[in-house]
Design a protein around this motif. Structure first.
Motif, PDB file in Angstrom:
ATOM      1  N   TRP A 107       0.933  -0.835  -0.165  1.00  0.00           N
ATOM      2  CA  TRP A 107       0.151  -0.051   0.268  1.00  0.00           C
ATOM      3  C   TRP A 107       0.444   1.728   0.466  1.00  0.00           C
ATOM      4  O   TRP A 107       0.018   1.636  -0.471  1.00  0.00           O
ATOM      5  CB  TRP A 107      -0.809   0.433   0.890  1.00  0.00           C
ATOM      6  N   THR A 108       2.288   1.631   0.469  1.00  0.00           N
ATOM      7  CA  THR A 108       2.556   2.349   0.690  1.00  0.00           C
ATOM      8  C   THR A 108       3.710   3.296  -0.704  1.00  0.00           C
ATOM      9  O   THR A 108       4.060   4.250  -0.702  1.00  0.00           O
ATOM     10  CB  THR A 108       4.117   2.667   1.827  1.00  0.00           C
TER      11      THR A 108
ATOM     12  N   ASP B 197       1.521   3.252  -3.665  1.00  0.00           N
ATOM     13  CA  ASP B 197       0.555   3.910  -3.640  1.00  0.00           C
ATOM     14  C   ASP B 197       0.252   5.552  -2.985  1.00  0.00           C
ATOM     15  O   ASP B 197      -0.719   6.558  -3.386  1.00  0.00           O
ATOM     16  CB  ASP B 197      -0.634   3.639  -3.876  1.00  0.00           C
ATOM     17  N   ALA B 198       1.333   5.742  -1.073  1.00  0.00           N
ATOM     18  CA  ALA B 198       1.071   6.626  -0.632  1.00  0.00           C
ATOM     19  C   ALA B 198       1.940   7.630  -0.512  1.00  0.00           C
ATOM     20  O   ALA B 198       3.093   7.117  -1.387  1.00  0.00           O
ATOM     21  CB  ALA B 198       0.680   6.204   1.126  1.00  0.00           C
TER      22      ALA B 198
ATOM     23  N   GLY C 232      -9.101   2.412   9.516  1.00  0.00           N
ATOM     24  CA  GLY C 232      -8.683   3.108   8.127  1.00  0.00           C
ATOM     25  C   GLY C 232      -7.796   1.826   7.264  1.00  0.00           C
ATOM     26  O   GLY C 232      -6.936   1.843   6.173  1.00  0.00           O
ATOM     27  N   ALA C 233      -6.701   1.539   8.101  1.00  0.00           N
ATOM     28  CA  ALA C 233      -5.617   0.072   7.639  1.00  0.00           C
ATOM     29  C   ALA C 233      -7.022  -0.606   7.342  1.00  0.00           C
ATOM     30  O   ALA C 233      -6.528  -1.474   6.324  1.00  0.00           O
ATOM     31  CB  ALA C 233      -5.087  -0.490   9.141  1.00  0.00           C
TER      32      ALA C 233
ATOM     33  N   THR D 127      -8.296   0.177   3.628  1.00  0.00           N
ATOM     34  CA  THR D 127      -6.731  -0.270   2.634  1.00  0.00           C
ATOM     35  C   THR D 127      -6.760  -1.561   2.495  1.00  0.00           C
ATOM     36  O   THR D 127      -6.230  -2.172   1.299  1.00  0.00           O
ATOM     37  CB  THR D 127      -5.473   0.200   3.076  1.00  0.00           C
ATOM     38  N   HIS D 128      -5.935  -2.651   2.871  1.00  0.00           N
ATOM     39  CA  HIS D 128      -6.255  -3.442   2.822  1.00  0.00           C
ATOM     40  C   HIS D 128      -7.022  -4.049   2.974  1.00  0.00           C
ATOM     41  O   HIS D 128      -6.686  -5.093   1.506  1.00  0.00           O
ATOM     42  CB  HIS D 128      -5.168  -4.626   5.154  1.00  0.00           C
TER      43      HIS D 128
ATOM     44  N   ARG E 282      -8.712  -3.536   0.292  1.00  0.00           N
ATOM     45  CA  ARG E 282      -9.153  -2.851  -1.166  1.00  0.00           C
ATOM     46  C   ARG E 282      -8.708  -3.896  -1.393  1.00  0.00           C
ATOM     47  O   ARG E 282      -8.318  -3.977  -3.168  1.00  0.00           O
ATOM     48  CB  ARG E 282      -9.066  -1.495  -0.820  1.00  0.00           C
ATOM     49  N   ARG E 283      -6.991  -3.887  -0.788  1.00  0.00           N
ATOM     50  CA  ARG E 283      -5.978  -4.769  -1.390  1.00  0.00           C
ATOM     51  C   ARG E 283      -5.854  -6.332  -1.841  1.00  0.00           C
ATOM     52  O   ARG E 283      -5.046  -6.593  -2.488  1.00  0.00           O
ATOM     53  CB  ARG E 283      -4.625  -3.495  -1.150  1.00  0.00           C
TER      54      ARG E 283
END
Length: 123
Positions: free
Chosen positions: A39-40, A42-43, A86-87, A90-91, A93-94
């Protein structure tokens, strides 16, 4: 009950310390290559570092506040709940469902701490 709250607080503080140090000091490219760190990629670097600093701030918020200002412990724990939501999003969605489960455990620990310390402060 107090012992269980302290154990949960210590575990959560250790998680916050580990995650905070990693996100704050490890280069984003290394984080993106690590398992669960995709995820990082994309951030922005600033966003990842900000999350790391917030996690580092959770450590004294959980441990030192218990001695100095006990009312801040449930506030810190509730902030951790928000961070874990939030975590999980995020996870999720991935498609990284094992990490969603891990974040859910951390969320449950934080919710337990918040609940226990709120009742303790109000009693």
């Amino acid at each position: 009950m107090n012992l269980a709250l302290w154990i949960a607080t210590g575990l959560l503080a250790a998680v916050a310390l580990g995650g905070g140090v990693t996100k704050t000091f490890v280069p984003k490219e290394r984080l993106a290559a690590a398992r669960g760190g995709g995820w990082t990629a994309d951030a922005s670097t600033g966003f990842v570092r900000t999350l790391g600093v917030l996690e580092l701030l959770a450590v004294p918020g959980l441990l030192l506040s218990a001695v100095v200002a006990p009312a801040l412990v449930p506030v810190t724990a509730l902030c951790w709940v928000a961070l874990m939501i939030g975590a999980m999003i995020t996870h999720g969605r991935r498609g990284e469902y094992p990490f969603v489960a891990v974040n859910l455990v951390y969320l449950a620990l934080a919710a337990f701490i918040a609940w226990g310390r709120i009742w303790e402060v109000s009693a």
